[in-house]
Write an enzyme that holds these catalytic residues in place. Structure first.
Site, mmCIF file in Angstrom:
data_model
loop_
_atom_site.group_PDB
_atom_site.id
_atom_site.type_symbol
_atom_site.label_atom_id
_atom_site.label_comp_id
_atom_site.label_asym_id
_atom_site.label_seq_id
_atom_site.Cartn_x
_atom_site.Cartn_y
_atom_site.Cartn_z
ATOM 1 N N PHE A 26 -124.999 -88.758 2.920
ATOM 2 C CA PHE A 26 -125.336 -89.175 4.131
ATOM 3 C C PHE A 26 -125.422 -88.108 5.173
ATOM 4 C CE2 PHE A 26 -123.373 -91.675 7.789
ATOM 5 C CZ PHE A 26 -124.382 -91.891 8.238
ATOM 6 N N ASP B 113 -124.835 -80.145 -4.693
ATOM 7 C CA ASP B 113 -124.149 -81.627 -4.832
ATOM 8 C C ASP B 113 -124.213 -82.019 -6.484
ATOM 9 O OD1 ASP B 113 -124.455 -83.895 -2.345
ATOM 10 O OD2 ASP B 113 -123.966 -84.606 -4.439
ATOM 11 N N THR C 70 -111.872 -82.886 -5.976
ATOM 12 C CA THR C 70 -112.845 -82.543 -5.041
ATOM 13 C C THR C 70 -112.210 -81.963 -3.697
ATOM 14 O OG1 THR C 70 -114.512 -83.990 -6.032
ATOM 15 C CG2 THR C 70 -114.892 -83.081 -3.690
ATOM 16 N N TYR D 155 -107.852 -90.327 -0.788
ATOM 17 C CA TYR D 155 -108.747 -89.742 0.134
ATOM 18 C C TYR D 155 -107.693 -88.971 1.237
ATOM 19 C CZ TYR D 155 -112.561 -89.846 3.524
ATOM 20 O OH TYR D 155 -113.767 -89.397 4.143
ATOM 21 N N LYS E 295 -107.604 -85.220 2.032
ATOM 22 C CA LYS E 295 -108.091 -84.309 3.080
ATOM 23 C C LYS E 295 -107.103 -83.565 3.853
ATOM 24 C CE LYS E 295 -112.403 -85.666 3.054
ATOM 25 N NZ LYS E 295 -113.758 -84.620 3.098
ATOM 26 N N TYR F 194 -105.592 -70.203 3.834
ATOM 27 C CA TYR F 194 -106.467 -69.351 3.532
ATOM 28 C C TYR F 194 -106.871 -68.335 4.914
ATOM 29 C CZ TYR F 194 -108.229 -69.718 -1.170
ATOM 30 O OH TYR F 194 -108.447 -69.796 -2.563
ATOM 31 N N THR G 110 -118.908 -92.845 11.068
ATOM 32 C CA THR G 110 -120.113 -92.591 11.396
ATOM 33 C C THR G 110 -121.333 -93.505 10.473
ATOM 34 O OG1 THR G 110 -119.351 -90.205 11.606
ATOM 35 C CG2 THR G 110 -121.606 -90.559 11.187
ATOM 36 N N ARG H 97 -119.478 -99.721 2.706
ATOM 37 C CA ARG H 97 -118.703 -99.271 4.172
ATOM 38 C C ARG H 97 -119.277 -100.497 4.955
ATOM 39 N NH1 ARG H 97 -118.783 -93.121 4.718
ATOM 40 N NH2 ARG H 97 -120.346 -92.941 3.243
HETATM 41 P P1 NAD Z 1 -121.549 -89.583 1.113
HETATM 42 O O1 NAD Z 1 -120.934 -89.859 -0.120
HETATM 43 O O2 NAD Z 1 -122.966 -89.673 1.395
HETATM 44 O O3 NAD Z 1 -121.716 -87.741 0.777
HETATM 45 C C1 NAD Z 1 -121.063 -86.959 -0.022
HETATM 46 C C2 NAD Z 1 -121.732 -86.070 -0.714
HETATM 47 O O4 NAD Z 1 -120.892 -85.213 -1.721
HETATM 48 C C3 NAD Z 1 -122.615 -86.929 -1.895
HETATM 49 O O5 NAD Z 1 -123.956 -86.481 -1.962
HETATM 50 C C4 NAD Z 1 -121.952 -86.668 -3.113
HETATM 51 O O6 NAD Z 1 -122.642 -86.659 -4.493
HETATM 52 C C5 NAD Z 1 -121.152 -85.301 -3.062
HETATM 53 N N1 NAD Z 1 -120.086 -84.994 -3.744
HETATM 54 C C6 NAD Z 1 -118.935 -85.446 -3.969
HETATM 55 N N2 NAD Z 1 -118.127 -84.840 -4.748
HETATM 56 C C7 NAD Z 1 -118.547 -83.723 -5.080
HETATM 57 C C8 NAD Z 1 -118.308 -82.749 -5.907
HETATM 58 N N3 NAD Z 1 -117.162 -82.430 -6.566
HETATM 59 N N4 NAD Z 1 -119.193 -81.583 -5.921
HETATM 60 C C9 NAD Z 1 -120.472 -81.524 -5.384
HETATM 61 N N5 NAD Z 1 -120.550 -82.525 -4.644
HETATM 62 C C10 NAD Z 1 -120.086 -83.602 -4.392
HETATM 63 O O7 NAD Z 1 -120.554 -89.494 2.086
HETATM 64 P P2 NAD Z 1 -120.511 -89.179 3.942
HETATM 65 O O8 NAD Z 1 -120.400 -90.169 4.615
HETATM 66 O O9 NAD Z 1 -121.888 -88.354 3.833
HETATM 67 O O10 NAD Z 1 -119.389 -88.109 3.828
HETATM 68 C C11 NAD Z 1 -119.705 -86.490 4.025
HETATM 69 C C12 NAD Z 1 -118.192 -85.847 4.427
HETATM 70 O O11 NAD Z 1 -117.911 -86.374 5.640
HETATM 71 C C13 NAD Z 1 -117.097 -86.227 3.364
HETATM 72 O O12 NAD Z 1 -116.440 -85.201 3.095
HETATM 73 C C14 NAD Z 1 -116.367 -87.336 3.918
HETATM 74 O O13 NAD Z 1 -115.054 -87.148 3.677
HETATM 75 C C15 NAD Z 1 -116.529 -86.993 5.394
HETATM 76 N N6 NAD Z 1 -116.193 -87.943 6.479
HETATM 77 C C16 NAD Z 1 -117.455 -89.103 6.506
HETATM 78 C C17 NAD Z 1 -117.258 -90.018 7.423
HETATM 79 C C18 NAD Z 1 -117.954 -91.217 7.600
HETATM 80 O O14 NAD Z 1 -118.027 -92.088 8.388
HETATM 81 N N7 NAD Z 1 -119.407 -90.935 6.963
HETATM 82 C C19 NAD Z 1 -115.977 -90.215 7.983
HETATM 83 C C20 NAD Z 1 -114.795 -89.109 7.958
HETATM 84 C C21 NAD Z 1 -115.352 -88.020 7.079
HETATM 85 N N1 UDP Z 2 -114.863 -104.166 6.393
HETATM 86 C C1 UDP Z 2 -115.320 -105.700 6.633
HETATM 87 N N2 UDP Z 2 -116.478 -106.065 5.739
HETATM 88 C C2 UDP Z 2 -116.901 -105.208 4.880
HETATM 89 C C3 UDP Z 2 -116.629 -103.899 4.779
HETATM 90 C C4 UDP Z 2 -115.715 -103.249 5.477
HETATM 91 O O1 UDP Z 2 -114.748 -106.342 7.349
HETATM 92 O O2 UDP Z 2 -118.012 -105.745 4.141
HETATM 93 C C5 UDP Z 2 -113.924 -103.658 7.307
HETATM 94 C C6 UDP Z 2 -112.834 -102.849 6.789
HETATM 95 O O3 UDP Z 2 -111.723 -103.736 6.174
HETATM 96 C C7 UDP Z 2 -112.504 -102.020 7.766
HETATM 97 C C8 UDP Z 2 -113.642 -101.604 8.745
HETATM 98 O O4 UDP Z 2 -114.411 -102.958 8.261
HETATM 99 O O5 UDP Z 2 -111.348 -102.599 8.579
HETATM 100 C C9 UDP Z 2 -114.455 -100.395 8.357
HETATM 101 O O6 UDP Z 2 -114.378 -100.210 6.970
HETATM 102 P P1 UDP Z 2 -115.222 -99.145 6.268
HETATM 103 O O7 UDP Z 2 -115.172 -99.131 4.801
HETATM 104 O O8 UDP Z 2 -116.675 -99.039 6.800
HETATM 105 O O9 UDP Z 2 -114.438 -97.856 6.909
HETATM 106 P P2 UDP Z 2 -112.921 -97.476 7.088
HETATM 107 O O10 UDP Z 2 -113.135 -97.287 8.555
HETATM 108 O O11 UDP Z 2 -112.002 -98.302 6.536
HETATM 109 O O12 UDP Z 2 -112.834 -96.010 6.236
#
Ligand code: NAD
Ligand code: UDP
Length: 312
Positions: free
Chosen positions: A12, A32, A93, A146, A150, A160, A176, A187
């Site tokens: 995403f 990926d 990962t 998770y 992280k 590093y 996001t 989500r």
């Molecule tokens: P996403 O699942 O859409 O994207 C993650 C991508 O990483 C996927 O394409 C998946 O196939 C790839 N991937 C996972 N494990 C892998 C591996 N071992 N080798 C190669 N590729 C691998 O999720 P996203 O929401 O786009 O998140 C992207 C990054 O941002 C992640 O690191 C996530 O932890 C971080 N993040 C996202 C959010 C959010 O709200 N979207 C919030 C906090 C942190």
């Molecule tokens: N949540 C919800 N209904 C859903 C999915 C999520 O009420 O169908 C709630 C979840 O319990 C959390 C918030 O929405 O309190 C955000 O959840 P999400 O999984 O998007 O991300 P999080 O911030 O928990 O990583």
């Protein structure tokens, strides 16, 4: 023209980074393993001669020929529904995978930006969350694969930097949303939007009083790129500080879609953080960044996208 590697590049946020960085005239290499990413997210770039896609799992050593300037390490599943499904893969990962990407960065003399998360603050006792807060994480709970993965990745980047002089950046991403989230991602945004579009009940977990603060993906990508190109090498929160309850979000989605859906309350998952809101004063000061897209505007774009992709 820079050469930029994006691990998790078909995911995403990763795919939005690919799009932005290609538009800015860079050469982009997405890496990926498709565990949660959808290849369709990058279909539109496959014909671009500056884009390439490598299928690779970062838990194995990474080798790419040629010079590399910057690496965005975005690879990691990120949805709470994935935590019980693939916890070992998530831990590996973010630990072994991050080590492999760091070794690659050092070998190329490239700058690496690590995607960390607001989850390093766990169920926060400080509100809003500043980068100086150490967090409140349950090390053995359902989200620990998770959160601890992280936290380990941040510690590894700092090690590093200290021992190998790695050129590091760390972003703590807050919730996001936007086009290209998987419809079945689990989500809250894709769940609520798809439920409202289909006229099904919106599944609010718990009583819906828990809060989140949602950032539109174009703002998030902008913040990540600004951090990558800044001189600041400690963790920075990048998110939107517009906090709301999950029940308010459900009501807003129903209103914006003009849906007949109702709200169905379901059990709250274990260790679900009660509130979350980033303090973004550091990002404003160091990066000159702040979000621009309102929730109503971002929701409208996201709803349009889910409407168009329904059934595809
Ligand atoms: P996403 O699942 O859409 O994207 C993650 C991508 O990483 C996927 O394409 C998946 O196939 C790839 N991937 C996972 N494990 C892998 C591996 N071992 N080798 C190669 N590729 C691998 O999720 P996203 O929401 O786009 O998140 C992207 C990054 O941002 C992640 O690191 C996530 O932890 C971080 N993040 C996202 C959010 C959010 O709200 N979207 C919030 C906090 C942190
Ligand atoms: N949540 C919800 N209904 C859903 C999915 C999520 O009420 O169908 C709630 C979840 O319990 C959390 C918030 O929405 O309190 C955000 O959840 P999400 O999984 O998007 O991300 P999080 O911030 O928990 O990583």
């Amino acid at each position: 023209m820079k050469t930029i590697v994006i691990t998790g590049g078909v995911g995403f946020i990763g795919s939005h980074l690919c799009e932005r960085l290609l538009k800015e005239g860079n050469k982009v290499i997405a890496v990926d393993n498709f565990v949660t990413g959808n290849k369709a997210n990058v279909n539109a770039f496959l014909s671009n001669e500056n884009f390439s896609l490598i299928e690779h799992d970062i838990t194995k050593p990474l080798e790419i020929e040629g010079e590399v300037d910057q690496i965005f390490n975005m690879a990691s599943p990120a949805s709470p529904v994935d935590f019980p499904r693939i916890p070992i893969e998530i831990l590996l990962t973010n630990s072994l995978g991050t080590k492999n990407v760091l070794d690659f960065a050092v070998s190329k003399n490239a700058r690496i930006l690590q995607a960390s998360t607001s989850e390093v603050y766990g169920n926060p006792l400080e509100h809003p969350q500043k980068e100086t807060y150490f967090g409140n994480v349950n090390t053995i709970g359902p989200r620990s694969c998770y959160d601890e993965g992280k936290r380990f990745s941040e510690a590894l980047l700092l090690a590093y930097k200290r021992k190998k002089n790695a050129d590091i950046r760390i972003v703590r991403i807050f919730n996001t949303y936007g086009p290209r989230m998987r419809p079945k991602d689990g989500r809250v945004m894709p769940n609520f939007i798809n439920q409202a579009l289909e006229g099904k009940p919106l599944t609010v977990y718990g009583d819906g009083s828990q809060t989140r603060s949602f950032c539109f993906v174009s703002d998030e990508a902008d913040g990540l790129i600004k951090l990558m190109n800044s001189n600041y090498n400690k963790p920075v929160n990048v998110g939107n500080s517009n906090e709301m309850t999950i029940k308010q979000l459900a009501e807003l989605v129903i209103k914006q879609i003009e849906s007949k859906s109702e709200i169905a309350f379901e059990p709250l998952p274990g260790d679900d953080p009660a509130k979350r809101k980033p303090d973004i004063s550091l990002a404003k000061k160091e990066l000159g960044w702040e979000p621009k897209i309102s929730l109503e505007e971002g929701l409208a774009k996201t709803i349009d996208w889910f409407r168009q992709s329904a059934g595809k």
